[in-house]
Enzyme design. Structure first.
Site, PDB file in Angstrom:
ATOM      1  N   GLY A  44     -45.628   3.542  66.996  1.00  0.00           N
ATOM      2  CA  GLY A  44     -45.363   2.460  66.048  1.00  0.00           C
ATOM      3  C   GLY A  44     -45.860   1.141  66.601  1.00  0.00           C
ATOM      4  O   GLY A  44     -47.039   0.813  66.518  1.00  0.00           O
ATOM      5  N   GLY A  45     -44.952   0.374  67.207  1.00  0.00           N
ATOM      6  CA  GLY A  45     -45.260  -0.982  67.683  1.00  0.00           C
ATOM      7  C   GLY A  45     -46.533  -1.075  68.514  1.00  0.00           C
ATOM      8  O   GLY A  45     -47.358  -1.979  68.299  1.00  0.00           O
ATOM      9  N   HIS A  88     -40.360  10.390  58.101  1.00  0.00           N
ATOM     10  CA  HIS A  88     -40.075   9.368  59.108  1.00  0.00           C
ATOM     11  C   HIS A  88     -38.640   8.871  58.939  1.00  0.00           C
ATOM     12  O   HIS A  88     -38.152   8.754  57.822  1.00  0.00           O
ATOM     13  CB  HIS A  88     -41.071   8.205  58.972  1.00  0.00           C
ATOM     14  CG  HIS A  88     -41.002   7.283  60.142  1.00  0.00           C
ATOM     15  ND1 HIS A  88     -40.034   6.316  60.250  1.00  0.00           N
ATOM     16  CD2 HIS A  88     -41.736   7.210  61.281  1.00  0.00           C
ATOM     17  CE1 HIS A  88     -40.194   5.684  61.400  1.00  0.00           C
ATOM     18  NE2 HIS A  88     -41.222   6.218  62.039  1.00  0.00           N
ATOM     19  N   ASN A 107     -48.754   4.665  63.611  1.00  0.00           N
ATOM     20  CA  ASN A 107     -48.069   4.386  62.340  1.00  0.00           C
ATOM     21  C   ASN A 107     -47.913   2.872  62.232  1.00  0.00           C
ATOM     22  O   ASN A 107     -47.085   2.282  62.917  1.00  0.00           O
ATOM     23  CB  ASN A 107     -46.700   5.093  62.375  1.00  0.00           C
ATOM     24  CG  ASN A 107     -45.851   4.769  61.162  1.00  0.00           C
ATOM     25  OD1 ASN A 107     -46.314   4.142  60.218  1.00  0.00           O
ATOM     26  ND2 ASN A 107     -44.598   5.199  61.207  1.00  0.00           N
ATOM     27  N   TRP A 108     -48.727   2.286  61.374  1.00  0.00           N
ATOM     28  CA  TRP A 108     -48.721   0.817  61.271  1.00  0.00           C
ATOM     29  C   TRP A 108     -47.535   0.293  60.478  1.00  0.00           C
ATOM     30  O   TRP A 108     -47.296  -0.902  60.430  1.00  0.00           O
ATOM     31  CB  TRP A 108     -50.024   0.323  60.615  1.00  0.00           C
ATOM     32  CG  TRP A 108     -51.248   0.454  61.474  1.00  0.00           C
ATOM     33  CD1 TRP A 108     -51.357   1.136  62.664  1.00  0.00           C
ATOM     34  CD2 TRP A 108     -52.542  -0.120  61.217  1.00  0.00           C
ATOM     35  NE1 TRP A 108     -52.630   1.024  63.150  1.00  0.00           N
ATOM     36  CE2 TRP A 108     -53.383   0.269  62.292  1.00  0.00           C
ATOM     37  CE3 TRP A 108     -53.076  -0.905  60.192  1.00  0.00           C
ATOM     38  CZ2 TRP A 108     -54.726  -0.123  62.354  1.00  0.00           C
ATOM     39  CZ3 TRP A 108     -54.411  -1.291  60.256  1.00  0.00           C
ATOM     40  CH2 TRP A 108     -55.229  -0.906  61.323  1.00  0.00           C
ATOM     41  N   LYS A 109     -46.829   1.178  59.796  1.00  0.00           N
ATOM     42  CA  LYS A 109     -45.683   0.789  58.958  1.00  0.00           C
ATOM     43  C   LYS A 109     -46.105  -0.334  57.999  1.00  0.00           C
ATOM     44  O   LYS A 109     -47.251  -0.353  57.568  1.00  0.00           O
ATOM     45  CB  LYS A 109     -44.499   0.402  59.846  1.00  0.00           C
ATOM     46  CG  LYS A 109     -44.197   1.497  60.879  1.00  0.00           C
ATOM     47  CD  LYS A 109     -42.933   1.298  61.636  1.00  0.00           C
ATOM     48  CE  LYS A 109     -42.758   2.464  62.618  1.00  0.00           C
ATOM     49  NZ  LYS A 109     -41.540   2.393  63.414  1.00  0.00           N
ATOM     50  N   GLY A 141     -38.652   1.719  67.974  1.00  0.00           N
ATOM     51  CA  GLY A 141     -38.689   0.264  67.862  1.00  0.00           C
ATOM     52  C   GLY A 141     -37.640  -0.430  68.717  1.00  0.00           C
ATOM     53  O   GLY A 141     -37.411  -1.633  68.592  1.00  0.00           O
ATOM     54  N   GLU A 181     -37.381   6.047  59.052  1.00  0.00           N
ATOM     55  CA  GLU A 181     -37.216   4.859  58.196  1.00  0.00           C
ATOM     56  C   GLU A 181     -37.208   5.256  56.723  1.00  0.00           C
ATOM     57  O   GLU A 181     -36.517   4.658  55.910  1.00  0.00           O
ATOM     58  CB  GLU A 181     -38.325   3.841  58.506  1.00  0.00           C
ATOM     59  CG  GLU A 181     -38.071   3.147  59.842  1.00  0.00           C
ATOM     60  CD  GLU A 181     -39.315   2.771  60.616  1.00  0.00           C
ATOM     61  OE1 GLU A 181     -40.400   2.679  60.016  1.00  0.00           O
ATOM     62  OE2 GLU A 181     -39.201   2.580  61.851  1.00  0.00           O
ATOM     63  N   SER A 194     -40.930   4.176  71.010  1.00  0.00           N
ATOM     64  CA  SER A 194     -41.225   3.238  72.109  1.00  0.00           C
ATOM     65  C   SER A 194     -42.188   3.804  73.143  1.00  0.00           C
ATOM     66  O   SER A 194     -42.048   3.568  74.343  1.00  0.00           O
ATOM     67  CB  SER A 194     -39.919   2.767  72.778  1.00  0.00           C
ATOM     68  OG  SER A 194     -39.121   2.074  71.837  1.00  0.00           O
ATOM     69  N   GLU A 199     -38.929  12.358  66.931  1.00  0.00           N
ATOM     70  CA  GLU A 199     -38.732  10.915  67.093  1.00  0.00           C
ATOM     71  C   GLU A 199     -37.237  10.605  67.122  1.00  0.00           C
ATOM     72  O   GLU A 199     -36.622  10.440  66.066  1.00  0.00           O
ATOM     73  CB  GLU A 199     -39.375  10.162  65.928  1.00  0.00           C
ATOM     74  CG  GLU A 199     -40.868  10.357  65.816  1.00  0.00           C
ATOM     75  CD  GLU A 199     -41.529   9.142  65.187  1.00  0.00           C
ATOM     76  OE1 GLU A 199     -42.457   8.629  65.789  1.00  0.00           O
ATOM     77  OE2 GLU A 199     -41.083   8.706  64.112  1.00  0.00           O
TER      78      GLU A 199
HETATM   79  P1  PGA Z   1     -42.180   2.763  67.889  1.00  0.00           P
HETATM   80  O1  PGA Z   1     -42.174   3.574  66.512  1.00  0.00           O
HETATM   81  O2  PGA Z   1     -43.328   3.280  68.695  1.00  0.00           O
HETATM   82  O3  PGA Z   1     -42.339   1.312  67.502  1.00  0.00           O
HETATM   83  O4  PGA Z   1     -40.871   3.023  68.561  1.00  0.00           O
HETATM   84  C1  PGA Z   1     -42.474   4.935  66.477  1.00  0.00           C
HETATM   85  C2  PGA Z   1     -42.441   5.418  65.047  1.00  0.00           C
HETATM   86  O5  PGA Z   1     -41.636   4.925  64.265  1.00  0.00           O
HETATM   87  O6  PGA Z   1     -43.225   6.301  64.671  1.00  0.00           O
END
Ligand code: PGA
Length: 259
Positions: free
Chosen positions: A242-243, A103, A9-11, A181, A105, A221, A175
């Site tokens: 994510g990251g 998600h 997930n590149w956000k 993050g 967010e 993470s 998640e």
């Molecule tokens: P993260 O994000 O790997 O940066 O913790 C995961 C996600 O939001 O899908």
């Protein structure tokens, strides 16, 4: 056999050149590391909407067949006066097959609740998309030990109205918000116990076969150093990243642990 998936997930990251560069490096890194996915394994990247088509075309030109391209979100209506929004049918018209919904967010910053996510899920499935549906609790909820009930309620209110046939098009991503993050990862045992709980909920709501066939990803993470311990848990079927998906070496370092 249930699918094992690593999804990135590149956000809201990368400009166009950076996105194409990451796509190219990723493709090269898969080749360099001789990664050849088996029939039950998948790799998906979910860049911002505006790069979907470019990346799809780019991979086609590169002859890259192992990386699928998915979307991070879609609207709950097919068309209309919803400035700035993208519908599931639009994604489908780009030959995009996967979309992330729910998600944390989106839930936090855009106030998406279980009822809205139910509508989005229905719409995405009606348009033939596969959905990676996210659930997970905050730290405050976990500290009160209500996380099992909280996740059950998220699924009950958004997902469990689906027919078994529809459910076959849903991947669940657990998640925990406290791990997204933050650099804090759920311990493999913590991930396993809630993944097993989700699978039990599926067995109760549907049946054991459906529960066994449903892919349940872990997100929060996840990195090359902890992916193996997480993915080796019997109920963890890969990750939503994510990251670590923003750098080819770390993303490929996670893909290498797909079972
Ligand atoms: P993260 O994000 O790997 O940066 O913790 C995961 C996600 O939001 O899908």
């Amino acid at each position: 056999m249930r699918k094992k998936i690593v999804a990135g997930n590149w956000k809201m990251n990368k400009n166009l050149n950076e996105a194409l560069e990451l796509g190219a490096t990723l493709s090269q890194a898969l080749k360099n590391n001789a990664i050849s996915l088996q029939a039950h394994q998948e790799v998906v990247i979910c860049p911002p909407y505006i790069y979907l088509l470019k990346l799809k075309d780019f991979f086609r030109v590169l002859g890259e067949k192992q990386i699928q391209v998915g979307a991070q979100n879609c609207h709950f209506k097919d068309a209309g006066a919803y400035t700035g929004e993208i519908s599931a049918s639009m994604l489908k018209s780009l030959e995009i097959d996967t979309v992330i919904l729910g998600h944390s967010e989106r839930r936090t910053y855009f106030k998406e609740d279980n009822a809205l996510l139910k509508a989005k899920l229905d719409h995405a499935l009606a348009n033939g998309l596969r959905v990676i549906f996210c659930c997970g609790e905050t730290l405050a909820i976990r500290e009160t030990k209500e996380h099992f009930n909280f996740v059950a309620q998220q699924l009950q209110e958004s997902v469990f109205h689906l027919s078994a046939e529809q459910m076959a098009q849903v991947v669940i991503a657990y998640e925990p918000i406290w791990a997204i993050g933050t650099g804090v990862t759920a311990a493999p045992e913590q991930a396993e116990e809630i993944h097993a709980h989700i699978r039990q909920l599926l067995a109760k709501q549907y049946d054991a076969t459906l529960a066994d066939n449903t892919t349940i990803l872990y997100g929060g993470s996840c990195k090359p150093t902890n992916a193996d311990a997480l993915f080796s848990q019997p109920n963890v079927d890969g990750g939503l990243i994510g990251g670590a998906a923003l750098k080819a070496d770390s993303f490929v370092g996670i893909i290498e642990h797909l079972r």
